[in-house]
Design a protein around this motif. Structure first.
Motif, mmCIF file in Angstrom:
data_model
loop_
_atom_site.group_PDB
_atom_site.id
_atom_site.type_symbol
_atom_site.label_atom_id
_atom_site.label_comp_id
_atom_site.label_asym_id
_atom_site.label_seq_id
_atom_site.Cartn_x
_atom_site.Cartn_y
_atom_site.Cartn_z
ATOM 1 N N UNK A 74 -60.480 13.845 15.668
ATOM 2 C CA UNK A 74 -60.090 15.650 15.466
ATOM 3 C C UNK A 74 -59.725 14.912 13.998
ATOM 4 N N UNK A 75 -60.846 16.601 13.223
ATOM 5 C CA UNK A 75 -60.670 16.361 11.365
ATOM 6 C C UNK A 75 -60.245 17.464 11.047
ATOM 7 N N UNK A 76 -59.980 17.897 10.204
ATOM 8 C CA UNK A 76 -59.682 19.326 9.472
ATOM 9 C C UNK A 76 -60.901 19.184 8.301
ATOM 10 N N UNK A 77 -62.233 20.206 8.131
ATOM 11 C CA UNK A 77 -62.656 20.376 7.438
ATOM 12 C C UNK A 77 -62.664 21.711 6.785
ATOM 13 N N UNK A 78 -62.201 22.039 5.246
ATOM 14 C CA UNK A 78 -61.877 23.437 4.646
ATOM 15 C C UNK A 78 -60.804 24.310 5.943
ATOM 16 N N UNK A 130 -67.191 13.418 7.718
ATOM 17 C CA UNK A 130 -65.395 12.912 7.028
ATOM 18 C C UNK A 130 -65.413 12.817 5.029
ATOM 19 N N UNK A 131 -66.618 12.568 4.609
ATOM 20 C CA UNK A 131 -65.728 12.836 3.171
ATOM 21 C C UNK A 131 -65.573 13.536 3.227
ATOM 22 N N UNK A 132 -65.336 14.470 3.373
ATOM 23 C CA UNK A 132 -64.557 15.963 2.835
ATOM 24 C C UNK A 132 -63.351 16.459 3.732
#
Length: 271
Positions: free
Chosen positions: A175-179, A216-218
């Protein structure tokens, strides 16, 4: 507290041994109570439906729990089609075999607090939509991916499918958080749909997406999770050669989702 089937009770002709023809579940048990039990049963039932293996009665699946003592343990259930059939042809009727083991367990609280170092893997997962999401016994891809590193500082490896899309870690979901938005890889081509992932999808605004590693870079935050370890925040991401490519400072955003996951497993919040 451990129960195992004797070696002579698991014949070499068992299709689970010979072909990986079966399913398994690993369940966190707290003081004799299985956590996320309904989610585990639902995934096992889906797998049985796809493979055409009769689902054992709920009473049979819960019988091992009488052996669980106080504290934390892991119940591993293995269901195979049994023996029989000529070559890959299915035995008709089949005689499914259910085996289990209970083992003591302790999660890695240090990884909850400090976060973990992970890396990309070179291995690519094969795309097979029919088996996508299932926890079947054929896990050689995961074994080979896990063999790509031996250093104890690396906690997990991230896996892509053969077309380059992010899928999962070797034994955890992503899971990731983007913007400001929570996302997780879509698992309609391959990968294991974890039971903790299922709970988080129900309880948090997490969007299933197609994403490549460059996504994943951002991201502001990245987590790995499963129903045994809970949720690990990622502090460092390496490439497949072990060279660092991203660092994150563990902060409140990491803790909010972690707290939601840990509440489902009875783990304490991390500050």
């Amino acid at each position: 507290m451990t129960a195992e089937t004797a070696k002579d009770d698991w014949p070499l002709e068992d299709r689970g041994v010979a072909y990986g023809d079966g399913l398994f579940e690993t369940v966190l048990v707290r003081d004799g109570r299985p956590l996320l039990w309904e989610q585990h049963l639902a995934r096992l039932a889906r797998g049985c439906g796809v493979l055409g293996i009769p689902l054992p009665a709920r009473e049979a699946l819960e019988a091992p729990l009488v052996e669980a003592g106080e504290g934390l343990s892991v119940l591993k259930l293995i269901l195979t089609r049994g023996s029989g059939g000529r070559g890959y042809a299915l035995p008709i009727p089949s005689d499914p075999q259910l085996r289990w083991r209970l083992s003591p367990f302790a999660p890695s609280a240090q990884r909850w607090r400090q976060g973990v170092r992970v890396r990309h893997c070179r291995l690519r997962l094969g795309i097979q939509p029919m088996l996508a999401g299932l926890k079947h016994l054929n896990r050689l891809e995961n074994v080979l991916a896990r063999a790509e590193w031996t250093d104890a500082d690396t906690a997990e490896g991230l896996l892509c499918d053969s077309e380059g899309r992010l899928v999962e870690a070797t034994c955890m979901n992503l899971v990731w958080q983007r913007d400001g938005k929570l996302e997780t890889p879509r698992l309609d081509r391959c990968g294991v749909a974890g039971t903790l992932r299922s709970v988080l999808l129900e309880r948090a605004p997490i969007h299933e997406v197609d994403a490549f590693p460059s996504a994943l870079d951002g991201v502001e935050a990245l987590w790995l999770g499963n129903s045994l370890q809970g949720l690990w925040p990622v502090a460092r991401l390496d490439d497949a050669a072990g060279t660092p490519i991203r660092h994150w400072t563990i902060g409140p955003a990491h803790r909010r989702l972690q707290a939601l996951a840990h509440a489902a497993l009875g783990y304490p919040p991390v500050t």
